[in-house]
Design a protein around this motif. Structure first.
Motif, PDB file in Angstrom:
ATOM      1  N   UNK A  73       0.828  -1.198   0.000  1.00 46.13           N
ATOM      2  CA  UNK A  73       0.000   0.000   0.000  1.00 46.13           C
ATOM      3  C   UNK A  73       0.867   1.255   0.000  1.00 46.13           C
ATOM      4  N   UNK A  74       0.396   2.293  -0.684  1.00 42.04           N
ATOM      5  CA  UNK A  74       0.993   3.617  -0.565  1.00 42.04           C
ATOM      6  C   UNK A  74       0.009   4.621   0.026  1.00 42.04           C
ATOM      7  N   UNK A  75      -1.266   4.246   0.088  1.00 47.45           N
ATOM      8  CA  UNK A  75      -2.316   5.082   0.682  1.00 47.45           C
ATOM      9  C   UNK A  75      -3.111   4.219   1.651  1.00 47.45           C
ATOM     10  N   UNK A  76      -3.485   4.783   2.785  1.00 48.73           N
ATOM     11  CA  UNK A  76      -4.225   4.029   3.799  1.00 48.73           C
ATOM     12  C   UNK A  76      -5.567   3.561   3.255  1.00 48.73           C
ATOM     13  N   UNK A  77      -5.813   2.237   3.314  1.00 48.57           N
ATOM     14  CA  UNK A  77      -7.059   1.670   2.816  1.00 48.57           C
ATOM     15  C   UNK A  77      -7.275   0.297   3.425  1.00 48.57           C
ATOM     16  N   UNK A  78      -8.439  -0.291   3.106  1.00 51.40           N
ATOM     17  CA  UNK A  78      -8.768  -1.636   3.561  1.00 51.40           C
ATOM     18  C   UNK A  78      -8.896  -2.568   2.368  1.00 51.40           C
ATOM     19  N   UNK A  79      -8.283  -3.717   2.486  1.00 50.44           N
ATOM     20  CA  UNK A  79      -8.333  -4.758   1.457  1.00 50.44           C
ATOM     21  C   UNK A  79      -9.255  -5.864   1.945  1.00 50.44           C
ATOM     22  N   UNK A  80     -10.041  -6.435   1.022  1.00 50.70           N
ATOM     23  CA  UNK A  80     -10.979  -7.489   1.381  1.00 50.70           C
ATOM     24  C   UNK A  80     -11.042  -8.525   0.267  1.00 50.70           C
ATOM     25  N   UNK A  81     -11.303  -9.769   0.639  1.00 48.93           N
ATOM     26  CA  UNK A  81     -11.607 -10.777  -0.365  1.00 48.93           C
ATOM     27  C   UNK A  81     -13.071 -10.675  -0.782  1.00 48.93           C
ATOM     28  N   UNK A  82     -13.967 -10.593   0.197  1.00 47.93           N
ATOM     29  CA  UNK A  82     -15.404 -10.485  -0.069  1.00 47.93           C
ATOM     30  C   UNK A  82     -15.964  -9.344   0.775  1.00 47.93           C
ATOM     31  N   UNK A  83     -16.617  -8.387   0.110  1.00 42.78           N
ATOM     32  CA  UNK A  83     -17.303  -7.310   0.819  1.00 42.78           C
ATOM     33  C   UNK A  83     -18.719  -7.174   0.266  1.00 42.78           C
ATOM     34  N   UNK A  84     -19.698  -7.126   1.169  1.00 41.92           N
ATOM     35  CA  UNK A  84     -21.103  -6.983   0.778  1.00 41.92           C
ATOM     36  C   UNK A  84     -21.709  -5.829   1.569  1.00 41.92           C
ATOM     37  N   UNK A  85     -22.399  -4.925   0.861  1.00 39.82           N
ATOM     38  CA  UNK A  85     -22.862  -3.676   1.457  1.00 39.82           C
ATOM     39  C   UNK A  85     -24.378  -3.499   1.417  1.00 39.82           C
ATOM     40  N   UNK A  86     -25.120  -4.509   0.988  1.00 43.49           N
ATOM     41  CA  UNK A  86     -26.578  -4.348   0.921  1.00 43.49           C
ATOM     42  C   UNK A  86     -27.238  -5.718   0.845  1.00 43.49           C
ATOM     43  N   UNK A  87     -28.541  -5.758   1.065  1.00 42.90           N
ATOM     44  CA  UNK A  87     -29.328  -6.943   0.784  1.00 42.90           C
ATOM     45  C   UNK A  87     -29.370  -7.968   1.900  1.00 42.90           C
ATOM     46  N   UNK A  88     -30.020  -9.084   1.596  1.00 39.53           N
ATOM     47  CA  UNK A  88     -30.293 -10.141   2.562  1.00 39.53           C
ATOM     48  C   UNK A  88     -30.031 -11.509   1.948  1.00 39.53           C
ATOM     49  N   UNK A  89     -29.985 -12.507   2.808  1.00 37.95           N
ATOM     50  CA  UNK A  89     -30.031 -13.892   2.360  1.00 37.95           C
ATOM     51  C   UNK A  89     -28.845 -14.379   1.574  1.00 37.95           C
ATOM     52  N   UNK A  90     -27.647 -13.883   1.872  1.00 38.72           N
ATOM     53  CA  UNK A  90     -26.445 -14.343   1.171  1.00 38.72           C
ATOM     54  C   UNK A  90     -25.985 -15.680   1.726  1.00 38.72           C
ATOM     55  N   UNK A  91     -25.424 -16.497   0.840  1.00 39.26           N
ATOM     56  CA  UNK A  91     -24.776 -17.749   1.235  1.00 39.26           C
ATOM     57  C   UNK A  91     -23.320 -17.700   0.787  1.00 39.26           C
ATOM     58  N   UNK A  92     -22.405 -17.728   1.748  1.00 46.30           N
ATOM     59  CA  UNK A  92     -20.969 -17.667   1.465  1.00 46.30           C
ATOM     60  C   UNK A  92     -20.356 -18.907   2.109  1.00 46.30           C
ATOM     61  N   UNK A  93     -19.946 -19.870   1.286  1.00 47.74           N
ATOM     62  CA  UNK A  93     -19.585 -21.167   1.852  1.00 47.74           C
ATOM     63  C   UNK A  93     -18.400 -21.809   1.138  1.00 47.74           C
ATOM     64  N   UNK A  94     -17.627 -22.550   1.897  1.00 46.87           N
ATOM     65  CA  UNK A  94     -16.511 -23.403   1.440  1.00 46.87           C
ATOM     66  C   UNK A  94     -15.517 -22.664   0.548  1.00 46.87           C
ATOM     67  N   UNK A  95     -15.337 -21.376   0.790  1.00 46.83           N
ATOM     68  CA  UNK A  95     -14.311 -20.612   0.090  1.00 46.83           C
ATOM     69  C   UNK A  95     -12.993 -20.683   0.858  1.00 46.83           C
ATOM     70  N   UNK A  96     -11.893 -20.502   0.146  1.00 48.08           N
ATOM     71  CA  UNK A  96     -10.573 -20.430   0.765  1.00 48.08           C
ATOM     72  C   UNK A  96      -9.966 -19.072   0.466  1.00 48.08           C
ATOM     73  N   UNK A  97      -9.587 -18.368   1.523  1.00 50.33           N
ATOM     74  CA  UNK A  97      -8.965 -17.045   1.390  1.00 50.33           C
ATOM     75  C   UNK A  97      -7.578 -17.132   2.012  1.00 50.33           C
ATOM     76  N   UNK A  98      -6.563 -16.933   1.177  1.00 53.14           N
ATOM     77  CA  UNK A  98      -5.191 -17.016   1.650  1.00 53.14           C
ATOM     78  C   UNK A  98      -4.303 -17.710   0.639  1.00 53.14           C
ATOM     79  N   UNK A  99      -3.024 -17.807   0.987  1.00 49.45           N
ATOM     80  CA  UNK A  99      -1.994 -18.438   0.155  1.00 49.45           C
ATOM     81  C   UNK A  99      -1.594 -17.530  -1.014  1.00 49.45           C
ATOM     82  N   UNK A 100      -0.603 -18.010  -1.749  1.00 44.58           N
ATOM     83  CA  UNK A 100      -0.078 -17.278  -2.907  1.00 44.58           C
ATOM     84  C   UNK A 100      -0.388 -17.981  -4.223  1.00 44.58           C
TER      85      UNK A 100
END
Length: 359
Positions: free
Chosen positions: A139-166
């Motif tokens: 980073x060169x500017x202060x910020x937030x990094x995310x794999x999954x970001x959701x900002x609205x709505x209902x009834x999401x299913x987020x399952x069996x994902x892998x976040x990490x590694x190279x």
């Protein structure tokens, strides 16, 4: 079979490689390599737009068994971005991202996400995907990094994902560094309370962040799952694994400020939150400088939830001293907590949790 088709857009700015707009319906994109370099924060390599004035949104679209990666023009800020219509009935509904590799989304100057669902979305299914970075990101500017970001709505299913590694094979470390205040929330939800969203069977591990950020509570500087708003069930059907069931330094922050926090699961929601049967272990907040301490929390509660249940979670794995803040030579204060409250929910049940091997 395989990645049978490559779609590549090297352009930067407000662009996309695949665009769904004005009521696209019942489309499947499968076995494709999709490359992009969109550098605007409200675009992505795959872009879901708004409904037509007489339509009903871009619905029932499936991205399946694809690879999303950076083009030669640079890293995309977002791999997938959806900004739908906010009028009731015109949202982007019932779309799916399944069994896909989502890699190398990043901006040094903007907040970045693998999947960013902004306004006008609901009832998506994100399942079996891998999110990774094949090189160190700075980073060169202060910020937030995310794999999954959701900002609205209902009834999401987020399952069996892998976040990490190279790499998609589960090797190497997802590494991010900065000399400015930066954060990394792997999954970050601000959702509704009409129908609960569900987080099940996700694995978040092999991640390292270096940051001078001074966030000591809440989601800290490095968080596995953060619920900012809404009704969410976490791990009650299939346990989520944050860090791992054995080992140390599986999720690590090198803080530049004493007590900057690494957190497994964080909730700031005022809705109904169920956190059950998850495994959180191998979290570290440690700087080699003896005057900088760290803090680690398995579960952090900072919201006045209408209802909070924390049950049958394992915080701290079977390896000795695996939840670690500071080091043996640290002279500054360090803090490690299993379940940490900075707010008192209206109704609370904390039962049958195992907390072990904190250091």
């Amino acid at each position: 079979g395989g990645d049978a088709l490559t779609i590549d857009n090297t352009a930067t700015g407000a662009t996309s490689s695949i665009l769904f707009n004005n009521d696209c319906k019942n489309i499947t994109v499968e076995n494709c390599t999709i490359l992009g370099s969109a550098s605007a924060d409200n675009f992505g390599t795959i872009f879901f737009g708004t409904a037509s004035s007489i339509g009903s949104g871009n619905d029932l679209i499936r991205i399946k068994s694809c690879t999303l990666d950076a083009s030669s023009g640079g890293n995309p800020v977002n791999a997938i971005y959806s900004g739908g219509s906010t009028m009731v009935g015109l949202e982007n509904n019932n779309d799916s991202i399944i069994n896909s590799n989502i890699a190398n989304f990043f901006s040094a100057t903007l907040a970045s996400s693998g999947i960013l669902l902004g306004a006008g979305n609901s009832n998506w299914n994100i399942r079996g995907c891998r999110f990774y970075q094949s090189a160190t990101r700075t980073y060169t500017t202060a910020n937030t990094h995310r794999a999954i970001q959701i900002l609205s709505g209902n009834g999401y299913s987020i399952s069996t994902n892998t976040i990490g590694y190279a790499a998609s094979a589960g090797t190497g470390v997802y590494t991010m560094t900065s000399t400015v205040n930066s954060q990394f929330n792997a999954i970050d939800l601000s959702v509704g309370t009409t129908t609960a969203s569900s987080l099940q069977g996700n694995t978040i591990t092999a991640i390292e962040l270096t940051s001078p950020s001074a966030i000591l509570t809440g989601s800290g500087i490095r968080c596995g799952i953060h619920i900012n708003a809404g009704n969410v069930n976490i791990g009650d059907l299939i346990p989520n694994i944050i860090g791992g069931a054995t080992g140390t330094d599986l999720i690590k922050a090198i803080p530049g400020t004493t007590l900057a926090a690494v957190v497994g699961i964080s909730s700031a929601s005022t809705g109904s939150i169920l956190i059950k049967s998850n495994t959180i272990g191998g979290l570290t907040s440690s700087n080699p400088t003896v005057t900088i301490g760290g803090s680690v929390y398995g579960i952090s509660i900072s919201g006045l939830a209408a209802s909070l249940v924390v049950s049958e979670n394992t915080i701290g794995n079977g390896t000795v001293d695996n939840m670690r803040a500071g080091n043996l030579t640290t002279t500054a204060n360090s803090v490690v907590g299993g379940i940490y409250f900075t707010a008192t929910p209206l109704t609370t049940s904390i039962t049958k949790n195992t907390i072990q091997n904190l250091s």
